[in-house]
Write an enzyme that holds these catalytic residues in place. Structure first.
Site, PDB file in Angstrom:
ATOM      1  N   CYS A 172      -8.193   5.583  23.882  1.00  0.00           N
ATOM      2  CA  CYS A 172      -8.759   4.265  24.177  1.00  0.00           C
ATOM      3  C   CYS A 172      -9.889   4.369  25.188  1.00  0.00           C
ATOM      4  O   CYS A 172     -10.947   3.735  25.023  1.00  0.00           O
ATOM      5  CB  CYS A 172      -7.672   3.331  24.706  1.00  0.00           C
ATOM      6  SG  CYS A 172      -6.490   2.747  23.463  1.00  0.00           S
TER       7      CYS A 172
ATOM      8  N   THR B  94       1.379   3.455   2.342  1.00  0.00           N
ATOM      9  CA  THR B  94       2.218   3.599   3.526  1.00  0.00           C
ATOM     10  C   THR B  94       3.493   2.783   3.388  1.00  0.00           C
ATOM     11  O   THR B  94       4.585   3.228   3.769  1.00  0.00           O
ATOM     12  CB  THR B  94       1.447   3.156   4.779  1.00  0.00           C
ATOM     13  OG1 THR B  94       0.280   3.964   4.922  1.00  0.00           O
ATOM     14  CG2 THR B  94       2.301   3.306   6.029  1.00  0.00           C
TER      15      THR B  94
ATOM     16  N   CYS C 147      -4.835   4.860  27.250  1.00  0.00           N
ATOM     17  CA  CYS C 147      -4.653   6.269  26.887  1.00  0.00           C
ATOM     18  C   CYS C 147      -6.019   6.955  26.762  1.00  0.00           C
ATOM     19  O   CYS C 147      -7.062   6.288  26.723  1.00  0.00           O
ATOM     20  CB  CYS C 147      -3.886   6.383  25.569  1.00  0.00           C
ATOM     21  SG  CYS C 147      -4.857   5.942  24.103  1.00  0.00           S
TER      22      CYS C 147
ATOM     23  N   CYS D 291      -5.444   4.795  19.076  1.00  0.00           N
ATOM     24  CA  CYS D 291      -4.712   4.821  20.350  1.00  0.00           C
ATOM     25  C   CYS D 291      -3.518   5.765  20.248  1.00  0.00           C
ATOM     26  O   CYS D 291      -2.836   5.813  19.219  1.00  0.00           O
ATOM     27  CB  CYS D 291      -4.254   3.404  20.676  1.00  0.00           C
ATOM     28  SG  CYS D 291      -3.096   3.266  22.051  1.00  0.00           S
TER      29      CYS D 291
ATOM     30  N   CYS E 108       0.834  -1.207   0.000  1.00  0.00           N
ATOM     31  CA  CYS E 108       0.000   0.000   0.000  1.00  0.00           C
ATOM     32  C   CYS E 108       0.867   1.254   0.000  1.00  0.00           C
ATOM     33  O   CYS E 108       2.098   1.194   0.017  1.00  0.00           O
ATOM     34  CB  CYS E 108      -0.946   0.000   1.199  1.00  0.00           C
ATOM     35  SG  CYS E 108      -0.155   0.486   2.742  1.00  0.00           S
TER      36      CYS E 108
ATOM     37  N   HIS F 118       0.947  -5.298   5.862  1.00  0.00           N
ATOM     38  CA  HIS F 118      -0.205  -5.429   6.765  1.00  0.00           C
ATOM     39  C   HIS F 118      -1.496  -5.780   6.029  1.00  0.00           C
ATOM     40  O   HIS F 118      -2.489  -6.109   6.665  1.00  0.00           O
ATOM     41  CB  HIS F 118      -0.399  -4.153   7.576  1.00  0.00           C
ATOM     42  CG  HIS F 118      -0.572  -2.918   6.736  1.00  0.00           C
ATOM     43  ND1 HIS F 118       0.494  -2.172   6.303  1.00  0.00           N
ATOM     44  CD2 HIS F 118      -1.684  -2.323   6.247  1.00  0.00           C
ATOM     45  CE1 HIS F 118       0.045  -1.162   5.578  1.00  0.00           C
ATOM     46  NE2 HIS F 118      -1.272  -1.234   5.517  1.00  0.00           N
ATOM     47  N   GLU F 119      -1.509  -5.696   4.693  1.00  0.00           N
ATOM     48  CA  GLU F 119      -2.679  -6.135   3.921  1.00  0.00           C
ATOM     49  C   GLU F 119      -2.448  -7.598   3.563  1.00  0.00           C
ATOM     50  O   GLU F 119      -1.661  -7.891   2.665  1.00  0.00           O
ATOM     51  CB  GLU F 119      -2.821  -5.317   2.632  1.00  0.00           C
ATOM     52  CG  GLU F 119      -2.987  -3.830   2.824  1.00  0.00           C
ATOM     53  CD  GLU F 119      -3.144  -3.096   1.490  1.00  0.00           C
ATOM     54  OE1 GLU F 119      -3.112  -3.764   0.429  1.00  0.00           O
ATOM     55  OE2 GLU F 119      -3.285  -1.865   1.506  1.00  0.00           O
TER      56      GLU F 119
ATOM     57  N   HIS G 118       5.823   4.759   1.363  1.00  0.00           N
ATOM     58  CA  HIS G 118       6.456   5.829   2.146  1.00  0.00           C
ATOM     59  C   HIS G 118       7.637   5.271   2.934  1.00  0.00           C
ATOM     60  O   HIS G 118       8.702   5.898   3.019  1.00  0.00           O
ATOM     61  CB  HIS G 118       5.438   6.458   3.107  1.00  0.00           C
ATOM     62  CG  HIS G 118       4.469   7.393   2.454  1.00  0.00           C
ATOM     63  ND1 HIS G 118       4.871   8.482   1.704  1.00  0.00           N
ATOM     64  CD2 HIS G 118       3.117   7.420   2.446  1.00  0.00           C
ATOM     65  CE1 HIS G 118       3.804   9.132   1.265  1.00  0.00           C
ATOM     66  NE2 HIS G 118       2.727   8.496   1.689  1.00  0.00           N
TER      67      HIS G 118
END
Length: 351
Positions: A97, A40, A94, A105, A38, A61-62, A43
């Protein structure tokens, strides 16, 4: 011994042997099948996120894959189960959250960015991150569930309703997915995209696409809406002209949903926000319900995932896949096949 793709430095990846420990308490070990690349990830590849990403780093992560081992204290999962991963780990303490916004978060651990990701042949993840897939869903298509969940979240944040006029500025993978999800929500949708290849793919998915270089997009929107303007615009281009277009097409009390990550501050026509009482909404990531909806949309064909997959490459060619995505828009989604090290056919299916 298994293989993993590692980010070493700007524009430098390698594929190296990796040892994966047994899954610990609350963890599950996965065999990733397909991993999408993707924006990101790009980047990171360019070195733009070196302050956050500690090299050597395993990206991705995909994904889709299968459970291969189950750690202690894990229930409900067994080897062979098809899954994808919601790649977020939050602290639960936090202010964000505690307010119920765990997906943003303030100390978020994003798997594949802040900790090891899916571009490897074995991957230990928290069992709580798993999302079950239907047995009938091919795993290459299932790799698009995560970006579809992004689109589901974006459309919900914008409050898209049946009958509304929606303009999506940017016809890359996420832009097309937003358009498809908005259409499934009952909206009328137009996509603005300069790449002829991406416009064609959008149109093959049943969408109407406009070329901002050849068309006066605000004028087209005025004609389309009877001079009212669009109800919602999504800025997915990440470019200054895209921001201008997204603002200019909106009608009275229109909503602008900002999806793209802009690397620097942009000038925005705030007078138009005042004059037409516009609303700006940010949209980032997703929650568990977004993943459930995304699985359904990919599984029933509402999202024609097979049309969006331009190419599949083996793990050993991941670096070339990153370079291909830097081109002029002739590709949409490239998947990395973590189960094959070398042989794929021209379309990308494993030979």
């Amino acid at each position: 011994m298994t293989l993993a793709v590692r980010y070493l430095a700007a524009r430098t990846l390698d594929t190296a042997p990796a040892e994966t420990p047994e899954p610990g308490p609350g963890e599950v070990q996965l065999a990733p099948a397909y991993v999408g690349i993707c924006g990101t990830d790009l980047h990171i590849f360019h070195g733009d996120m070196d302050a956050r990403v500690a090299a050597p780093a395993v990206l991705g992560h995909e994904m889709s894959g299968r459970v291969v081992r189950v750690g202690p204290d894990v229930e409900g999962w067994r080897p062979g189960d098809p899954v994808t991963v919601m790649p977020l780990r939050w602290d639960g303490t936090c202010p964000a959250c505690r307010a119920g916004h765990r997906h943003i978060c303030q100390h978020l651990d994003f798997l594949g960015i802040d900790s090891p990701g899916a571009l490897q042949q074995r991957w230990n993840v928290p069992a709580a991150a798993l999302v079950r897939l239907p047995d009938s869903l091919p795993l290459d298509r299932a790799a698009l569930v995560e970006p579809t969940a992004v689109a589901v979240h974006d459309v919900a944040r914008a409050g898209v309703r049946t009958g509304e006029k929606v303009v999506v500025v940017g016809g890359g993978p996420v832009g097309v997915l937003i358009a498809l999800v908005a259409r499934a929500a009952g909206a009328e949708v137009r996509v603005v995209e300069p790449s002829a290849h991406r416009r064609l793919l959008a149109e093959e998915s049943g969408l109407t696409a406009w070329d901002p270089a050849a068309d006066d997009v605000p004028a087209l929107v005025r004609r389309w809406t009877g001079d009212a303007g669009a109800d919602v615009a999504f800025e997915v281009s990440g470019a200054a002209p895209g921001v201008d277009t997204a603002v200019d097409v909106l009608g009275a009390r229109g909503r602008l949903c900002l999806v793209a990550i802009h690397p620097r501050p942009r000038e925005v026509n705030l007078h138009r926000f005042f004059w037409r009482e516009l609303t700006l909404v940010g949209a980032r990531l997703y929650d568990r319900s977004d993943f459930g909806r995304a699985v359904a949309l990919v599984a029933d064909g509402t999202v024609p995932a097979e049309r969006l997959i331009s190419k599949v490459v083996p793990l050993t060619e991941a670096s070339a896949a990153f370079e291909a995505l830097e081109g002029d828009g002739d590709v949409m989604k490239i998947l990395v096949d973590c189960t094959a090290a070398d042989t794929v056919n021209a379309r990308g299916a494993v030979a």
